[in-house]
Design a protein around this motif. Structure first.
Motif, PDB file in Angstrom:
ATOM      1  N   PRO A 821       0.853  -1.256  -0.114  1.00 10.06           N
ATOM      2  CA  PRO A 821       0.118  -0.028   0.038  1.00 10.06           C
ATOM      3  C   PRO A 821       0.825   1.380   0.066  1.00 10.06           C
ATOM      4  O   PRO A 821       0.382   2.238  -0.586  1.00 10.06           O
ATOM      5  N   ARG A 822       2.029   1.380   0.626  1.00 11.40           N
ATOM      6  CA  ARG A 822       2.778   2.531   0.711  1.00 11.40           C
ATOM      7  C   ARG A 822       3.206   2.832  -0.793  1.00 11.40           C
ATOM      8  O   ARG A 822       3.330   3.967  -1.206  1.00 11.40           O
ATOM      9  N   ALA A 823       3.595   1.959  -1.684  1.00 13.14           N
ATOM     10  CA  ALA A 823       3.899   2.280  -2.975  1.00 13.14           C
ATOM     11  C   ALA A 823       2.788   2.748  -3.782  1.00 13.14           C
ATOM     12  O   ALA A 823       2.733   3.635  -4.637  1.00 13.14           O
ATOM     13  N   LEU A 824       1.559   1.983  -3.644  1.00 15.98           N
ATOM     14  CA  LEU A 824       0.346   2.168  -4.411  1.00 15.98           C
ATOM     15  C   LEU A 824      -0.145   3.610  -3.866  1.00 15.98           C
ATOM     16  O   LEU A 824      -0.656   4.475  -4.925  1.00 15.98           O
ATOM     17  N   PHE A 859       3.460   3.935  10.982  1.00 15.49           N
ATOM     18  CA  PHE A 859       3.517   3.726   9.432  1.00 15.49           C
ATOM     19  C   PHE A 859       2.012   3.639   8.931  1.00 15.49           C
ATOM     20  O   PHE A 859       1.706   4.269   7.986  1.00 15.49           O
ATOM     21  N   VAL A 860       1.056   3.083   9.602  1.00 17.60           N
ATOM     22  CA  VAL A 860      -0.363   2.998   9.389  1.00 17.60           C
ATOM     23  C   VAL A 860      -0.978   4.340   9.147  1.00 17.60           C
ATOM     24  O   VAL A 860      -1.535   4.777   8.051  1.00 17.60           O
ATOM     25  N   ARG A 861      -0.710   5.348  10.081  1.00 14.32           N
ATOM     26  CA  ARG A 861      -1.284   6.553  10.054  1.00 14.32           C
ATOM     27  C   ARG A 861      -0.701   7.321   8.813  1.00 14.32           C
ATOM     28  O   ARG A 861      -1.455   8.057   8.218  1.00 14.32           O
ATOM     29  N   ARG A 862       0.472   7.140   8.703  1.00 17.93           N
ATOM     30  CA  ARG A 862       1.213   7.981   7.571  1.00 17.93           C
ATOM     31  C   ARG A 862       0.349   7.737   6.260  1.00 17.93           C
ATOM     32  O   ARG A 862       0.177   8.357   5.400  1.00 17.93           O
ATOM     33  N   ALA A 867      -3.230   8.287   1.525  1.00 19.05           N
ATOM     34  CA  ALA A 867      -4.098   7.597   0.493  1.00 19.05           C
ATOM     35  C   ALA A 867      -5.610   8.419   0.919  1.00 19.05           C
ATOM     36  O   ALA A 867      -6.182   8.840  -0.162  1.00 19.05           O
ATOM     37  N   SER A 868      -6.008   8.943   2.103  1.00 20.43           N
ATOM     38  CA  SER A 868      -7.062   9.711   2.330  1.00 20.43           C
ATOM     39  C   SER A 868      -7.145  10.853   1.807  1.00 20.43           C
ATOM     40  O   SER A 868      -8.266  11.571   1.484  1.00 20.43           O
TER      41      SER A 868
END
Length: 899
Positions: A821-824, A859-862, A867-868
């Motif tokens: 997801p970080r790349a997408l 990491f999840v929050r970032r 994405a949001s």
């Protein structure tokens, strides 16, 4: 000697078209008005027109013509050249006001019927009519002299052979009268008529159609119920309407004489009753379809060969469950209904799947209101998968929809001992329907009765294997008196009888694999007594243990991966002693491979409550860790530590390493973890270099993460590599090199890290270590993200997902889904997918591999903010919540959907 053209009086009636192409002994084009063209605009123009003229009834795909005229050229370049050559030919053959000769569209070319005559075609037609003198006069020499393309050379040799046979049989007597050919019998009366729709994979079916012109004899070989007869009929109906076809059902024939009688009875009457069947076939221009050939003995193969050698124009299509011993025969498989549908297919994609479409179509025949919808889609997909996509099995199962919904039918098909598959999937006897297709049991029994007893015994033994297997595993189940060479011959014969399938190799490191279709495997499993089946399982258990005892320092990972699915069958009726012995013997490969949860639960049940060795218990704990169950992993790790107190030093060290590696990520007391690790390192046995390597790898990770000492982490990895090299285990050496490359990436040495990762990828491919290969792509993707190359990073991380999913490596898959997801999120149009994949990965990791650390929550929050920011906040919250409940299959399908 210069070729001599025959006078006009010797030309056959087919010379009436305006254009007549001579290819025998020359290469000239006659315009029908006394003029001939000897100069061709190009070599390609001559070859193109010759190809079309030699196969005038065929539609020629452009891609095939490009490959024949310019082998190896890029398709786009070849298509441009073909367009230019075609334009040149049209300018020559179709001047202004002249009728058309060529028909072309974007995909294919063909000659218009009657537009162009050819001496090679007329030569064969005269031979078929026994007009020997005219055929001899027409043959002016070898085909296309001076041209040596492969397909030209093949056709030249075939025509030369026909001319030699013509000279050998020439006696000077007047040619006999022409017998009545198949054209006097309408095609529609020769072929069976079906009232149902035909379903097949379009690409495979188009390849079969293209093969009709490639050989004088073809056989559609496949297991019972694969749709061979229906496919043969559909292929014949796709031919030009002026081409005659004779269909002969041989299911009632048991010898060559009966086959000859059936063919003679089906043929039209000859004007001269003195003609033999072979002579009548020699004068036949068309297709002979021989259906259900499998029960005929070898002398029927020889008789068919005689017919083909005597008949230059006859084409034969055979359907059979067994292979035919006939030189020059091209063997084909009936087109499958596509790959078995997976659980990740969307509802729309599932509806388009040929196997599902066939099932729905046949179900509507007995229940008109039946349709595919969200409520039954999963059950239909599972039902199609359980029946291996076999067309007859799907038809028989669909007939049951009259009284049972798909979900209940699937439950019945999952019954004990496989009996429902064989007996439930059937239909009442219908007038005119063959009894051998009344149920799956009768379908398989028809083939089984054709086996000699020794082969039937081997097939029954192999029935205990419900997953693909290798020749080595088959040897353990076979009669001990059977030598490896004899076993190879027996397996080849079972493949030839369509009771066994040779699976394609997905990777070069894989051994040859075989599999039985579900109905065949269940029929084989029911053969013999319960005592015999128990003997087969005992042989399987002994074989799994004996094979592991022969391993070198580098165990055969690919072969082990192929044998692992058969552990479930070996555990049927096994005791705790076997479970512990197997866990101990297979520990070197179980460090890399992982077991499914039902098998793990069965092993745990066998090992619970009985004295067990620490090595077996530690291996069980490690497998529960890979499966994503931290509770079970810690329970068995503690049990292993208790058992290790009375064991050797190596067993104690392995038990300590297992508990430490399970706990180190979420350790709340790093100093305590450090003390336990130092104690394990101090007690490490010097004669166990592989275990030393594992402990030093863990020491390096703890030093870097909890001790914030990357220098010590790098040094411990170097020590681990030295210990791995001393052990001789190539997989351990690969793991150390990969970790060193990852350490370089974290230290910011991008160039050195990428070189190390590339080398690790090459070694992973060579060793067949898909698990490490997934980790390599995962780290490569993270490094590419640091280098601000998100598109390349997404491609690498998707490859990590694919490699892990291919071998079902749960921990590697969790890492890859976590990082993707970080790349997408940095790619346009991928924000929604990034948000959903991150939601799933975070929930999945938390459930199976321990709670997220503070750094991981950051990491999840970032990534969630990133994405949001590309969408509405309310929509982002809804997407996040919905993706948390995805299944793993659905998450992988979504991750790879846009690749």
């Amino acid at each position: 000697m210069q070729p001599v053209d025959p006078p006009a009086s010797h030309r056959p009636a087919s010379a009436s078209p305006r254009w007549y192409l001579r290819l025998l002994g020359t290469a000239t084009l006659d315009d029908g008005q006394g003029g001939e063209r000897h100069r061709w605009p190009s070599r390609a123009a001559l070859l193109l027109l010759a190809r079309l003229a030699l196969w005038p009834r065929r539609v020629h795909p452009r891609e095939e013509l490009v490959e024949l005229l310019w082998p190896g050229v890029a398709q786009e370049v070849g298509r441009n050249r073909l367009r230019q050559v075609l334009s040149t030919l049209r300018a020559q053959l179709e001047p202004v006001g002249a009728p058309a000769v060529l028909q072309a569209d974007r995909h294919a070319l063909r000659l218009l019927p009657g537009a162009l005559g050819c001496d090679a075609q007329d030569f064969e037609r005269l031979l078929a009519g026994r007009r020997d003198a005219e055929a001899a006069a027409l043959y002016g020499g070898e085909l296309l002299p001076g041209l040596y393309d492969d397909w030209v050379a093949d056709e030249r040799l075939r025509l030369e052979a026909l001319h030699e046979r013509l000279q050998a049989r020439h006696t000077g007597a007047p040619p006999p009268p022409v017998p009545l050919a198949l054209t006097t019998r309408p095609r529609s009366g020769a072929l069976p008529r079906y009232l149902t729709r035909f379903f097949a994979d379009d690409i495979a079916l188009s390849r079969l159609r293209a093969a009709l012109d490639s050989a004088p004899a073809l056989v559609l070989r496949g297991p019972g119920g694969a749709g061979k007869t229906r496919c043969a009929v559909e292929l014949m109906r796709s031919l030009p309407q002026d081409l005659p076809v004779l269909f002969v059902d041989l299911s009632a024939c048991t010898d060559a004489a009966a086959m000859a009688e059936a063919v003679a009875t089906a043929m039209p009457a000859a004007p001269d009753t003195a003609w033999t069947l072979c002579e009548r076939l020699a004068a036949t221009d068309g297709w002979l379809v021989l259906d259900n050939f499998e029960q005929l003995p070898a002398d029927a193969d020889a008789l068919l060969g005689q017919w083909l050698r005597a008949s230059p124009w006859l084409r034969v299509l055979v359907t059979s469950r067994r292979a035919l011993a006939l030189p020059g025969l091209q063997e084909l498989a009936p087109p499958p209904l596509g790959p078995v549908p997976g659980a990740g297919l969307s509802h729309e994609a599932l509806a388009r799947h040929p196997a599902v479409a066939l099932f729905v179509d046949r179900a509507r025949a007995v229940r008109p209101d039946f349709h595919l919808h969200a409520g039954n889609a999963a059950a239909v997909a599972a039902l199609v998968s359980a029946l291996d996509g076999l067309p007859l099995a799907l038809e028989l199962a669909a007939a049951r929809v009259r009284s049972l919904p798909p979900a209940e039918l699937l439950t019945l098909l999952s019954g004990a001992a496989g009996t429902p598959h064989l007996d439930l999937v059937g239909r009442p006897r219908q007038p005119g329907a063959p009894p051998r297709q009344a149920s799956l049991r009768t379908v398989v029994d028809w083939s089984w009765r054709l086996l000699p007893p020794p082969l039937a015994e081997l097939a029954a033994a192999l029935g205990s294997l419900s997953a693909p297997f290798t020749r080595g595993l088959a040897q353990t189940l076979a009669d001990p008196a059977l030598t490896p060479a004899e076993l190879a011959d027996a397996l080849d014969e079972l493949v030839a009888q369509s009771l066994l399938q040779r699976l394609p190799e997905l990777h070069t490191d894989e051994p040859a694999r075989y599999a039985m279709a579900v109905p065949v495997q269940q029929f084989a499993l029911l053969q013999g007594t319960p005592e015999l089946r128990q003997t087969h399982r005992q042989r399987l258990r002994q074989g799994l243990l004996a094979w592991a005892a022969c391993w070198s320092a580098t165990p055969p990972l690919a072969e082990a991966r192929a044998r692992l699915p058969h552990l479930a069958a070996a555990l049927d009726g096994a005791d705790a002693a076997f479970a512990q012995a197997w866990l101990g013997a297979w520990r070197p490969v179980l460090h890399h491979l992982w077991l499914d949860r039902p098998t793990l639960a069965r092993l745990s049940l066998l090992c619970a409550g009985v004295p067990a060795e620490a090595v077996a218990l530690a291996t069980l704990a490690w497998q529960w860790h890979l499966a994503g169950d931290p509770t079970e992993a810690r329970r068995w790790a503690c049990t292993a530590l208790q058992a290790a107190r009375r064991g050797p030093p190596a067993a104690r060290a392995l038990a300590r390493w297992t508990r430490l590696v399970i706990d180190w990520r979420d350790c709340e007391d790093p100093p305590r973890l450090r003390r336990h690790l130092d104690r394990a390192l101090a007690a490490m046995p010097l004669d166990a270099p592989a275990l030393c390597s594992l402990l030093r790898q863990l020491d390096g990770a703890v030093a870097e993460v909890h001790g914030h000492d990357p220098a010590r982490g790098g040094q411990r990895l170097q020590d681990a590599l030295a210990a791995a090299q001393a052990s001789g285990n190539a997989y351990l050496q690969l793991a150390c090199r990969y970790r060193l490359a990852s350490w370089l990436a974290r230290r910011g040495h991008a160039v050195e890290a990428m070189a190390g990762l590339d080398e690790a990828a090459r070694q992973s491919e060579a060793l067949g270590d898909r698990e490490t290969l997934s980790s390599v792509f995962n780290t490569r993707g993270n490094l590419q993200l640091r280098l601000r190359r998100p598109a390349e990073a997404a491609a690498s991380l998707r490859e990590a997902v694919r490699q892990a999913w291919e071998v079902r490596s749960g921990l590697d898959l969790a890492y890859a889904l976590w990082n993707l997801p970080r790349a997408l999120a940095r790619l346009p149009g991928q924000a929604v997918l990034a948000l959903q994949l991150l939601a799933f990965a975070a929930a999945w990791w938390d459930r199976h591999y321990g709670r997220l650390t503070a750094a991981e929550r950051r990491f999840v929050r970032r990534v969630r903010r990133l994405a949001s920011a590309q969408g509405e906040p309310g929509q982002a919250r809804w997407l996040w919540a919905s993706a948390e409940s995805w299944t793993l299959d659905e998450a992988v399908a979504r991750a790879l959907a846009n690749d």
